[in-house]
Design a protein around this motif. Structure first.
Motif, PDB file in Angstrom:
ATOM      1  N   LEU A 236       0.750  -1.192   0.179  1.00  0.00           N
ATOM      2  CA  LEU A 236       0.023   0.079   0.013  1.00  0.00           C
ATOM      3  C   LEU A 236       0.939   1.330   0.103  1.00  0.00           C
ATOM      4  CD1 LEU A 236      -2.949  -0.392   2.783  1.00  0.00           C
ATOM      5  CD2 LEU A 236      -3.078   0.055   0.278  1.00  0.00           C
ATOM      6  N   THR A 237       1.785   1.271   0.846  1.00  0.00           N
ATOM      7  CA  THR A 237       2.722   2.570   1.102  1.00  0.00           C
ATOM      8  C   THR A 237       3.867   2.618  -0.191  1.00  0.00           C
ATOM      9  OG1 THR A 237       3.769   1.251   2.870  1.00  0.00           O
ATOM     10  CG2 THR A 237       2.522   3.327   3.353  1.00  0.00           C
ATOM     11  N   TRP A 238       4.109   1.553  -0.633  1.00  0.00           N
ATOM     12  CA  TRP A 238       5.323   1.386  -1.783  1.00  0.00           C
ATOM     13  C   TRP A 238       4.857   2.175  -3.053  1.00  0.00           C
ATOM     14  CZ3 TRP A 238       6.768  -4.580  -0.794  1.00  0.00           C
ATOM     15  CH2 TRP A 238       7.806  -4.454   0.168  1.00  0.00           C
ATOM     16  N   ASN A 239       3.545   2.027  -3.309  1.00  0.00           N
ATOM     17  CA  ASN A 239       3.103   3.001  -4.554  1.00  0.00           C
ATOM     18  C   ASN A 239       3.338   4.238  -4.523  1.00  0.00           C
ATOM     19  OD1 ASN A 239       2.486   0.642  -6.174  1.00  0.00           O
ATOM     20  ND2 ASN A 239       0.558   0.254  -5.688  1.00  0.00           N
ATOM     21  N   GLY A 240       3.128   4.890  -3.093  1.00  0.00           N
ATOM     22  CA  GLY A 240       3.291   6.271  -2.934  1.00  0.00           C
ATOM     23  C   GLY A 240       4.808   6.374  -2.735  1.00  0.00           C
ATOM     24  N   ASN A 241       5.521   5.689  -2.232  1.00  0.00           N
ATOM     25  CA  ASN A 241       6.811   6.092  -1.864  1.00  0.00           C
ATOM     26  C   ASN A 241       7.699   6.064  -3.072  1.00  0.00           C
ATOM     27  OD1 ASN A 241       6.006   5.605   0.742  1.00  0.00           O
ATOM     28  ND2 ASN A 241       7.335   3.929   1.248  1.00  0.00           N
ATOM     29  N   ARG A 242       7.413   5.189  -3.982  1.00  0.00           N
ATOM     30  CA  ARG A 242       8.393   5.021  -5.307  1.00  0.00           C
ATOM     31  C   ARG A 242       8.550   6.706  -5.911  1.00  0.00           C
ATOM     32  NH1 ARG A 242       6.547  -1.017  -5.729  1.00  0.00           N
ATOM     33  NH2 ARG A 242       8.024  -1.924  -4.573  1.00  0.00           N
ATOM     34  N   MET A 292      13.503  16.789 -16.469  1.00  0.00           N
ATOM     35  CA  MET A 292      12.163  17.257 -16.889  1.00  0.00           C
ATOM     36  C   MET A 292      11.109  15.961 -16.795  1.00  0.00           C
ATOM     37  SD  MET A 292       9.800  19.580 -17.021  1.00  0.00           S
ATOM     38  CE  MET A 292      10.515  21.314 -17.111  1.00  0.00           C
ATOM     39  N   ALA A 293      11.855  15.074 -17.731  1.00  0.00           N
ATOM     40  CA  ALA A 293      11.002  13.612 -17.817  1.00  0.00           C
ATOM     41  C   ALA A 293      10.864  13.129 -16.629  1.00  0.00           C
ATOM     42  CB  ALA A 293      11.619  12.884 -19.017  1.00  0.00           C
ATOM     43  N   SER A 294      11.860  13.013 -15.684  1.00  0.00           N
ATOM     44  CA  SER A 294      11.756  12.325 -14.268  1.00  0.00           C
ATOM     45  C   SER A 294      10.635  13.005 -13.651  1.00  0.00           C
ATOM     46  CB  SER A 294      13.137  12.335 -13.605  1.00  0.00           C
ATOM     47  OG  SER A 294      13.999  11.753 -14.500  1.00  0.00           O
ATOM     48  N   ARG A 295      10.764  14.373 -13.272  1.00  0.00           N
ATOM     49  CA  ARG A 295       9.789  15.275 -12.613  1.00  0.00           C
ATOM     50  C   ARG A 295       8.410  14.767 -13.079  1.00  0.00           C
ATOM     51  NH1 ARG A 295      11.896  20.262 -13.154  1.00  0.00           N
ATOM     52  NH2 ARG A 295      12.635  20.164 -11.019  1.00  0.00           N
ATOM     53  N   LEU A 296       8.051  14.936 -14.527  1.00  0.00           N
ATOM     54  CA  LEU A 296       6.906  14.820 -14.982  1.00  0.00           C
ATOM     55  C   LEU A 296       6.080  13.301 -14.781  1.00  0.00           C
ATOM     56  CD1 LEU A 296       6.813  16.814 -18.326  1.00  0.00           C
ATOM     57  CD2 LEU A 296       5.448  17.391 -16.037  1.00  0.00           C
ATOM     58  N   LEU A 297       7.105  12.239 -15.041  1.00  0.00           N
ATOM     59  CA  LEU A 297       6.555  11.008 -14.453  1.00  0.00           C
ATOM     60  C   LEU A 297       6.305  10.823 -13.142  1.00  0.00           C
ATOM     61  CD1 LEU A 297       8.825   8.360 -16.446  1.00  0.00           C
ATOM     62  CD2 LEU A 297       6.429   8.633 -16.505  1.00  0.00           C
ATOM     63  N   CYS A 298       7.071  11.409 -11.909  1.00  0.00           N
ATOM     64  CA  CYS A 298       6.781  11.255 -10.751  1.00  0.00           C
ATOM     65  C   CYS A 298       5.435  12.020 -10.458  1.00  0.00           C
ATOM     66  CB  CYS A 298       8.084  11.512  -9.865  1.00  0.00           C
ATOM     67  SG  CYS A 298       9.449  10.752 -10.425  1.00  0.00           S
ATOM     68  N   TYR A 299       5.315  13.116 -11.063  1.00  0.00           N
ATOM     69  CA  TYR A 299       4.072  13.803 -10.619  1.00  0.00           C
ATOM     70  C   TYR A 299       2.930  13.125 -11.345  1.00  0.00           C
ATOM     71  CZ  TYR A 299       6.597  18.390  -9.886  1.00  0.00           C
ATOM     72  OH  TYR A 299       7.518  19.274  -9.277  1.00  0.00           O
ATOM     73  N   HIS A 300       3.108  12.687 -12.345  1.00  0.00           N
ATOM     74  CA  HIS A 300       1.903  11.758 -13.081  1.00  0.00           C
ATOM     75  C   HIS A 300       1.414  10.420 -11.966  1.00  0.00           C
ATOM     76  CE1 HIS A 300      -0.552   9.473 -15.865  1.00  0.00           C
ATOM     77  NE2 HIS A 300       0.527   8.800 -15.849  1.00  0.00           N
ATOM     78  N   ALA A 301       2.628   9.770 -11.501  1.00  0.00           N
ATOM     79  CA  ALA A 301       2.156   8.531 -10.663  1.00  0.00           C
ATOM     80  C   ALA A 301       1.351   9.063  -9.474  1.00  0.00           C
ATOM     81  CB  ALA A 301       3.730   8.092 -10.312  1.00  0.00           C
ATOM     82  N   LEU A 302       1.995  10.304  -8.784  1.00  0.00           N
ATOM     83  CA  LEU A 302       1.345  10.781  -7.831  1.00  0.00           C
ATOM     84  C   LEU A 302      -0.113  11.071  -7.937  1.00  0.00           C
ATOM     85  CD1 LEU A 302       4.199  12.682  -6.074  1.00  0.00           C
ATOM     86  CD2 LEU A 302       3.257  10.343  -5.359  1.00  0.00           C
ATOM     87  N   ASP A 303      -0.480  11.787  -9.043  1.00  0.00           N
ATOM     88  CA  ASP A 303      -1.736  12.290  -9.384  1.00  0.00           C
ATOM     89  C   ASP A 303      -2.607  10.929  -9.483  1.00  0.00           C
ATOM     90  OD1 ASP A 303      -3.432  14.386 -10.270  1.00  0.00           O
ATOM     91  OD2 ASP A 303      -3.281  13.546 -12.270  1.00  0.00           O
ATOM     92  N   THR A 304      -1.958  10.105 -10.132  1.00  0.00           N
ATOM     93  CA  THR A 304      -2.783   8.629 -10.483  1.00  0.00           C
ATOM     94  C   THR A 304      -3.313   8.227  -9.196  1.00  0.00           C
ATOM     95  OG1 THR A 304      -1.469   8.407 -12.357  1.00  0.00           O
ATOM     96  CG2 THR A 304      -2.810   6.385 -11.527  1.00  0.00           C
ATOM     97  N   ILE A 305      -2.438   8.164  -8.178  1.00  0.00           N
ATOM     98  CA  ILE A 305      -2.696   7.857  -6.721  1.00  0.00           C
ATOM     99  C   ILE A 305      -3.996   8.556  -6.361  1.00  0.00           C
ATOM    100  CG2 ILE A 305      -1.908   7.567  -4.218  1.00  0.00           C
ATOM    101  CD1 ILE A 305       0.863   6.656  -5.696  1.00  0.00           C
ATOM    102  N   ASP A 306      -3.737   9.836  -6.429  1.00  0.00           N
ATOM    103  CA  ASP A 306      -4.778  10.941  -5.730  1.00  0.00           C
ATOM    104  C   ASP A 306      -6.113  10.729  -6.719  1.00  0.00           C
ATOM    105  OD1 ASP A 306      -3.209  12.310  -4.221  1.00  0.00           O
ATOM    106  OD2 ASP A 306      -2.394  13.811  -5.923  1.00  0.00           O
ATOM    107  N   LYS A 307      -6.025  10.209  -7.701  1.00  0.00           N
ATOM    108  CA  LYS A 307      -7.168  10.156  -8.422  1.00  0.00           C
ATOM    109  C   LYS A 307      -7.914   8.707  -8.400  1.00  0.00           C
ATOM    110  CE  LYS A 307      -6.974  13.714 -11.816  1.00  0.00           C
ATOM    111  NZ  LYS A 307      -5.977  14.191 -12.666  1.00  0.00           N
ATOM    112  N   GLY A 308      -7.222   7.839  -7.287  1.00  0.00           N
ATOM    113  CA  GLY A 308      -7.522   6.490  -7.265  1.00  0.00           C
ATOM    114  C   GLY A 308      -7.376   5.606  -8.376  1.00  0.00           C
TER     115      GLY A 308
END
Ligand SMILES: Cc1cc2nc3c(=O)[nH]c(=O)nc-3n(C[C@H](O)[C@H](O)[C@H](O)COP(=O)(O)OP(=O)(O)OC[C@H]3O[C@@H](n4cnc5c(N)ncnc54)[C@H](O)[C@@H]3O)c2cc1C
Length: 384
Positions: A236-242, A292-308
């Motif tokens: 559960l926490t790993w998905n957010g941590n990565r 830039m590519a790293s930042r956007l991928l990480c933001y995208h993954a966190l946003d995916t979690i926020d959106k369930g």
């Protein structure tokens, strides 16, 4: 699709930058850059984290957390010096793991001091013979009289030497489905454990530790959840941590980009600034693209979690890409600096040592590759 931050997010990021500059960096600078921060200094840093709601960003407000969106937390996390960011990650995700499936009495007993930053915590899963496959943990917990008794050894535990509380992931023996993993909260003042510092390549002001449990007696009521739920709670926490670990790499990559641009505009060779040479511009353009590519991928993954949304593959992809690309970015920035790149004076060697630590915790690159592959193809190669 909107790629710009909201006004609130920009304010959040700016205030995180100020907090780091004005309150956290002075504490780090006042201490040896090659030694784990003394506990008193760690507690000063944690007092700042607590005030900013960072000790429990994932907990709902009604339980004393700040209920932040993961993306907003990521925007703040990216600004933190990585040794402290990785320490905070260990602390706050241990809090989230204590909070998950625990009783009201357990929450009341463990969480207040941790949320206030008066105590520091960690999670101990990895062992000398158990790394990528946590289901192999061997630290043994048995019930004896009115207590749980733990024997075993944990390795590479972030915050271990500084910790007051630890979740030990233990084996309660074999069941029909294999190893029964049990989560036990160990309070160091009640149930002493030995913690030894592991000297390592980077993140040296953080605490990376070996933990020894020798007939460590823990009150029975410190067992969390149900026996056998440890793998689920860790996941559960790993998905957010990565993606957060990915953003620690972005922090280092961005610093190396800033340094490379600045140096290219002051260093002259062959009668002109090296920044005007086409090959140096290519290196700097490559660094910028990696960051830039790293930042956007990480933001995208966190946003995916926020959106369930399902984030297993995306989070794994974000961390693997960011840690690899930002390691390359820092190395390229060192090339831009010539011999200065390897000097301590220029500071890039520390970025290089720190970024090299990040591909390992919360899933190595190989394991993350296979998680992404499993998500894309639907076949599991990890245990194949
Ligand atoms: C900075 C840092 C902080 C850490 N913090 C913590 C912490 O707080 N708590 C904690 O419990 N642990 C922590 N760890 C430990 C970390 O989780 C483990 O190091 C990690 O899980 C890998 O385990 P290992 O080092 O034993 O490598 P191993 O699992 O032995 O792997 C060795 C190599 O084999 C590869 N490999 C393994 N399985 C497969 C597979 N199926 N297919 C292909 N390749 C594979 C790995 O990718 C790696 O390259 C931390 C580590 C570091 C470096």
């Amino acid at each position: 699709m909107d790629f710009s931050l909201t006004e609130e997010q920009t304010i959040l990021q700016d205030s995180a930058r100020r907090m780091v500059e004005q309150e956290i960096m002075p504490i780090l600078k006042a201490n040896d850059p090659d030694r784990p921060l003394p506990k008193s200094a760690m507690l000063q840093v944690y007092a700042v984290f607590a005030r900013e709601g960072l000790t429990a960003p994932r907990l709902p407000q009604e339980d004393g957390g700040s209920g932040m969106k993961m993306l907003d937390y990521g925007l703040v996390f990216e600004q933190l010096p990585p040794a402290m960011a990785i320490s905070l990650l260990s602390h706050e995700c241990t809090i989230a793991r204590i909070h998950a499936d625990s009783s009201e009495a357990q929450k009341a007993k463990f969480l207040p001091d941790l949320l206030a930053g008066r105590k520091i915590c960690c999670t101990g899963t990895t062992e000398p013979d158990t790394g990528s496959d946590p289901r192999g943990v061997r630290a043994r917990v048995v019930e004896k009289d009115d207590a749980l008794v733990i024997n075993g050894r944990k390795m590479w535990i972030t915050n271990g030497t500084a910790s007051d509380i630890m979740i030990a992931t233990c084996s309660a023996g074999e069941g029909p489905k294999g190893n029964i993993m049990r989560r036990v909260v160990v309070e160091r003042d009640v149930s002493p454990y030995e913690a030894l510092e592991i000297s390592s390549l980077g993140l040296r002001q953080g605490h990376l530790s070996e933990i020894l449990f020798n007939d460590c007696r823990v009150p029975k009521e410190n067992a969390l959840g149900q026996g056998g739920d440890a793998a689920r709670i860790l996941t559960l926490t790993w998905n957010g941590n990565r993606p957060l670990v990915g953003l620690a790499a972005v922090h280092l990559g961005q610093k190396s980009l800033d340094a490379a641009i600045e140096y290219s505009k002051v260093r002259k060779q062959f009668g002109g600034y090296i920044g005007a040479k086409q090959l140096i511009q290519e290196r700097i353009a490559d660094i910028a693209a990696d960051v830039m590519a790293s930042r956007l991928l990480c933001y995208h993954a966190l946003d995916t979690i926020d959106k369930g949304g399902r984030a297993n593959g995306t989070s794994a992809m974000a961390k693997r890409f960011a840690t690899t690309a930002c390691e390359r970015a820092v190395s390229l920035a060192m090339h831009v600096h010539g011999a200065m790149g390897i000097s301590r004076e220029a500071g890039l060697e520390q970025l290089y040592r720190d970024v090299r630590m990040l591909p390992i915790p919360d899933g190595t690159n190989e394991v993350l590759t296979l998680i992404t592959g499993r998500d894309l193809i639907g076949l599991d190669a990890i245990r194949a």
